[in-house]
Scaffold this motif. Structure first.
Motif, PDB file in Angstrom:
ATOM      1  N   LYS A   1       0.820  -1.213   0.000  1.00  0.00           N
ATOM      2  CA  LYS A   1       0.000   0.000   0.000  1.00  0.00           C
ATOM      3  C   LYS A   1       0.857   1.268   0.000  1.00  0.00           C
ATOM      4  CE  LYS A   1      -3.671  -2.465  -0.020  1.00  0.00           C
ATOM      5  NZ  LYS A   1      -4.435  -2.577  -1.292  1.00  0.00           N
ATOM      6  N   SER A   2       2.136   1.115   0.344  1.00  0.00           N
ATOM      7  CA  SER A   2       3.066   2.239   0.266  1.00  0.00           C
ATOM      8  C   SER A   2       4.495   1.704   0.305  1.00  0.00           C
ATOM      9  CB  SER A   2       2.853   3.249   1.397  1.00  0.00           C
ATOM     10  OG  SER A   2       3.183   2.659   2.651  1.00  0.00           O
ATOM     11  N   PHE A   3       5.419   2.531  -0.164  1.00  0.00           N
ATOM     12  CA  PHE A   3       6.838   2.173  -0.150  1.00  0.00           C
ATOM     13  C   PHE A   3       7.642   3.289   0.499  1.00  0.00           C
ATOM     14  CE2 PHE A   3       5.203  -0.042  -3.946  1.00  0.00           C
ATOM     15  CZ  PHE A   3       5.657  -1.336  -3.710  1.00  0.00           C
ATOM     16  N   GLN A   4       8.698   2.872   1.191  1.00  0.00           N
ATOM     17  CA  GLN A   4       9.682   3.826   1.700  1.00  0.00           C
ATOM     18  C   GLN A   4      11.050   3.355   1.247  1.00  0.00           C
ATOM     19  OE1 GLN A   4       9.472   5.539   5.780  1.00  0.00           O
ATOM     20  NE2 GLN A   4      11.538   4.701   6.035  1.00  0.00           N
ATOM     21  N   VAL A   5      11.808   4.249   0.629  1.00  0.00           N
ATOM     22  CA  VAL A   5      13.140   3.904   0.157  1.00  0.00           C
ATOM     23  C   VAL A   5      14.141   4.866   0.783  1.00  0.00           C
ATOM     24  CG1 VAL A   5      14.631   3.568  -1.842  1.00  0.00           C
ATOM     25  CG2 VAL A   5      12.167   3.131  -2.043  1.00  0.00           C
ATOM     26  N   THR A   6      15.108   4.318   1.516  1.00  0.00           N
ATOM     27  CA  THR A   6      16.139   5.126   2.152  1.00  0.00           C
ATOM     28  C   THR A   6      17.432   4.997   1.371  1.00  0.00           C
ATOM     29  OG1 THR A   6      15.122   4.684   4.311  1.00  0.00           O
ATOM     30  CG2 THR A   6      17.346   5.607   4.310  1.00  0.00           C
ATOM     31  N   LEU A   7      17.981   6.132   0.987  1.00  0.00           N
ATOM     32  CA  LEU A   7      19.232   6.172   0.230  1.00  0.00           C
ATOM     33  C   LEU A   7      20.342   6.650   1.154  1.00  0.00           C
ATOM     34  CD1 LEU A   7      17.857   7.879  -3.006  1.00  0.00           C
ATOM     35  CD2 LEU A   7      18.092   5.431  -2.552  1.00  0.00           C
TER      36      LEU A   7
ATOM     37  N   ILE B   1      10.817   8.914  -0.338  1.00  0.00           N
ATOM     38  CA  ILE B   1      12.275   8.775  -0.431  1.00  0.00           C
ATOM     39  C   ILE B   1      12.910   9.462   0.771  1.00  0.00           C
ATOM     40  CG2 ILE B   1      14.338   9.211  -1.808  1.00  0.00           C
ATOM     41  CD1 ILE B   1      12.462   7.384  -3.252  1.00  0.00           C
ATOM     42  N   ILE B   2      13.753   8.740   1.498  1.00  0.00           N
ATOM     43  CA  ILE B   2      14.488   9.275   2.644  1.00  0.00           C
ATOM     44  C   ILE B   2      15.953   9.414   2.244  1.00  0.00           C
ATOM     45  CG2 ILE B   2      15.090   8.968   5.074  1.00  0.00           C
ATOM     46  CD1 ILE B   2      12.100   9.247   4.608  1.00  0.00           C
TER      47      ILE B   2
ATOM     48  N   LYS C   1      19.878  13.385  -6.168  1.00  0.00           N
ATOM     49  CA  LYS C   1      18.947  14.269  -6.862  1.00  0.00           C
ATOM     50  C   LYS C   1      19.517  14.720  -8.207  1.00  0.00           C
ATOM     51  CE  LYS C   1      16.470  15.839  -2.760  1.00  0.00           C
ATOM     52  NZ  LYS C   1      16.096  16.979  -1.890  1.00  0.00           N
ATOM     53  N   GLY C   2      20.814  15.014  -8.229  1.00  0.00           N
ATOM     54  CA  GLY C   2      21.452  15.412  -9.482  1.00  0.00           C
ATOM     55  C   GLY C   2      21.479  14.289 -10.493  1.00  0.00           C
ATOM     56  N   HIS C   3      21.584  13.055  -9.994  1.00  0.00           N
ATOM     57  CA  HIS C   3      21.613  11.891 -10.875  1.00  0.00           C
ATOM     58  C   HIS C   3      20.213  11.328 -11.145  1.00  0.00           C
ATOM     59  CE1 HIS C   3      25.833  11.888  -9.508  1.00  0.00           C
ATOM     60  NE2 HIS C   3      26.095  11.192 -10.595  1.00  0.00           N
ATOM     61  N   GLN C   4      19.192  11.954 -10.556  1.00  0.00           N
ATOM     62  CA  GLN C   4      17.796  11.538 -10.740  1.00  0.00           C
ATOM     63  C   GLN C   4      17.530  10.129 -10.194  1.00  0.00           C
ATOM     64  OE1 GLN C   4      16.062  12.573 -14.635  1.00  0.00           O
ATOM     65  NE2 GLN C   4      18.007  13.566 -15.130  1.00  0.00           N
ATOM     66  N   THR C   5      18.195   9.815  -9.065  1.00  0.00           N
ATOM     67  CA  THR C   5      17.973   8.514  -8.432  1.00  0.00           C
ATOM     68  C   THR C   5      16.529   8.368  -7.965  1.00  0.00           C
ATOM     69  OG1 THR C   5      20.267   8.562  -7.654  1.00  0.00           O
ATOM     70  CG2 THR C   5      18.802   6.942  -6.648  1.00  0.00           C
ATOM     71  N   ASP C   6      16.000   9.435  -7.365  1.00  0.00           N
ATOM     72  CA  ASP C   6      14.620   9.379  -6.883  1.00  0.00           C
ATOM     73  C   ASP C   6      13.634   9.202  -8.034  1.00  0.00           C
ATOM     74  OD1 ASP C   6      15.423  11.903  -7.755  1.00  0.00           O
ATOM     75  OD2 ASP C   6      14.097  12.998  -6.399  1.00  0.00           O
ATOM     76  N   VAL C   7      13.912   9.884  -9.149  1.00  0.00           N
ATOM     77  CA  VAL C   7      13.039   9.762 -10.324  1.00  0.00           C
ATOM     78  C   VAL C   7      13.031   8.331 -10.843  1.00  0.00           C
ATOM     79  CG1 VAL C   7      12.659  10.514 -12.710  1.00  0.00           C
ATOM     80  CG2 VAL C   7      13.367  12.173 -10.965  1.00  0.00           C
ATOM     81  N   ALA C   8      14.239   7.716 -10.893  1.00  0.00           N
ATOM     82  CA  ALA C   8      14.359   6.345 -11.405  1.00  0.00           C
ATOM     83  C   ALA C   8      13.593   5.356 -10.539  1.00  0.00           C
ATOM     84  CB  ALA C   8      15.846   5.955 -11.468  1.00  0.00           C
ATOM     85  N   ILE C   9      13.614   5.566  -9.226  1.00  0.00           N
ATOM     86  CA  ILE C   9      12.921   4.658  -8.308  1.00  0.00           C
ATOM     87  C   ILE C   9      11.407   4.894  -8.329  1.00  0.00           C
ATOM     88  CG2 ILE C   9      12.600   4.079  -5.862  1.00  0.00           C
ATOM     89  CD1 ILE C   9      15.629   4.637  -5.514  1.00  0.00           C
TER      90      ILE C   9
ATOM     91  N   PHE D   1      14.912  -0.734   0.858  1.00  0.00           N
ATOM     92  CA  PHE D   1      13.539  -0.698   0.366  1.00  0.00           C
ATOM     93  C   PHE D   1      12.617  -1.291   1.438  1.00  0.00           C
ATOM     94  CE2 PHE D   1      16.007  -0.471  -3.466  1.00  0.00           C
ATOM     95  CZ  PHE D   1      15.244   0.244  -4.370  1.00  0.00           C
ATOM     96  N   GLU D   2      11.499  -0.610   1.697  1.00  0.00           N
ATOM     97  CA  GLU D   2      10.495  -1.117   2.629  1.00  0.00           C
ATOM     98  C   GLU D   2       9.120  -1.066   1.969  1.00  0.00           C
ATOM     99  OE1 GLU D   2      11.301   0.064   7.019  1.00  0.00           O
ATOM    100  OE2 GLU D   2      12.100   1.687   5.771  1.00  0.00           O
TER     101      GLU D   2
END
Length: 403
Positions: free
Chosen positions: A37-43, A72-73, A52-60, A89-90
């Motif tokens: 029902k939801s995801f949390q991803v910690t980088l 995204i954390i 952010k510059g590499h668009q990691t959050d966008v890719a995920i 990943f959670e």
């Protein structure tokens, strides 16, 4: 060592470790948690520092958002023990209870690892020998070339795959030299490849050669910075070096596709040895592991094309990496633009020089490629983290986009 399919990956830029790897991990996690029902991803660490510059959050988010909301954390100052590019990943149910979690690392070149030898994401080894010294001895003992070791070790489909790699490299060069405009991001950088290509045609032969090589490397690197399709060679950040050299020699000397594929296979051995015994991740060992290894690969490929002996090819590779030792990974704004794009162009030119120097020699030299790899690994681990893809030191601190 792993298959060359693990080294040469065809995909979208701008970063193999920050874009390709995390997106691949997100696809794996999404496949196991379609009912979440939801995801949390910690980088963590370097992955968070320049994500952010590499668009990691966008890719995920692109992968997980169609299934459920994603948070995204960012933890740039927290480094997990195995590698600087850590992710957790959670997946959660409707009450917010965690129903699945997974810690994984993006270790460079788009590859993933769980930080343990028996990880299911660690593909099987296909090469028995892991060092250039061993492989070079095998070449001499059996009257063979490096590409023949690839032929004997890989499955029968490897040459078809390397043809796909070569076609993707050529396409990236040709798109890049025919595209003008601005690169994405706040640096407002204008593409240069097309201008360099046009200007190079007006020079005499000796300067024209260098200008064309620059234009081809810029073309692929600018395609990468724009999120275009490129080949990791060995990474996205260093993807312009090998294609530039191969495309230039293919055009200038009319080498056949078959000979180019042999050169790509030789380059693959050189890159694979570095990846196996050290690292190709800028977050782990700095840019020496990306552009330095790319230069070694291109140096070996050029020497292969011009009929170098196994020892001359190994010498060319050694010089290509040795003279990049200590190079930091310090991308301005976390983008794969400054100084990354120019570094690809200069490394391509240096690869041609390494080939010439090695070809003039008898191939005998004191410091082996394997020893330089060991030095690269130690040097990279001695570098403070602010010089390894965190954008906290070096050239990354010299540009203020607010001015």
């Amino acid at each position: 060592m792993k298959s060359l399919r693990e080294l040469f990956r065809i995909g979208k830029g701008p970063s193999s470790s920050h874009t390709m790897g995390p997106q691949h991990a997100a696809k794996i996690f999404a496949g196991k948690n379609k009912g979440a029902k939801s995801f949390q991803v910690t980088l963590y660490g370097s992955l968070a520092a320049t994500g952010k510059g590499h668009q990691t959050d966008v890719a995920i988010i692109e992968v997980l958002q169609p299934l459920a909301p994603v948070e995204i954390i960012w933890r740039p100052s927290e480094f997990l023990p195995f590698h600087p590019n850590g992710m957790r990943f959670e997946a959660k149910d409707a009450d917010g209870t965690v129903i699945d979690d997974w810690t994984v690392y993006s270790v460079g070149g788009g590859a993933l690892s769980e930080g343990k030898a028996d990880s299911v994401y660690e593909s099987r080894d296909v090469y028995e020998m892991n060092t250039m010294t061993e492989i070079m001895k095998w070449c001499y003992d059996n009257g063979r070339s490096y590409w023949e070791y690839v032929d004997l070790s890989e499955d029968e489909g490897i040459w078809d795959y390397l043809m796909e790699v070569w076609n993707a490299m050529k396409a990236a060069v040709e798109r890049g030299i025919n595209t003008e405009g601005r690169l994405p991001g706040p640096l407002n950088i204008t593409r240069k490849a097309s201008t360099y290509y046009v200007k190079a045609s007006g020079y005499q032969r000796n300067l024209q050669t260098r200008g064309l090589v620059y234009s081809y490397a810029l073309a692929v690197s600018e395609e990468n910075a724009s999120g275009g399709v490129i080949v990791t060679a060995p990474t996205c950040g260093s993807c312009g070096v090998l294609p530039a050299v191969l495309y230039h020699l293919h055009k200038g000397h009319n080498f056949s596709d078959e000979r180019i594929l042999h050169a790509i296979a030789t380059a693959g051995i050189v890159g694979n040895v570095a990846k196996t015994n050290a690292s190709i991740s800028g977050a782990d060992v700095g840019c020496q592991g990306e552009v330095g290894v790319a230069c070694a690969m291109a140096s070996a490929a050029a020497c292969q094309l011009f009929g170098g002996s196994p020892s001359q090819i190994e010498y060319a590779a050694e010089m290509g990496l040795e003279h990049h030792l200590g190079m930091t990974c310090d991308p301005v704004c976390g983008l794969v633009q400054i100084p990354c794009i120019e570094r690809n162009a200069f490394a391509a030119a240096r690869a041609l020089d390494s080939n010439i120097y090695a070809s003039f020699s008898d191939g005998i030299h004191r410091v082996s490629y394997d020893k330089v790899i060991n030095v690269m690994k130690q040097t990279g681990h001695d570098l403070p983290s602010l010089y390894k893809e965190t954008s906290e030191g070096g050239l990354a601190t010299t540009v203020d986009i607010r001015n």
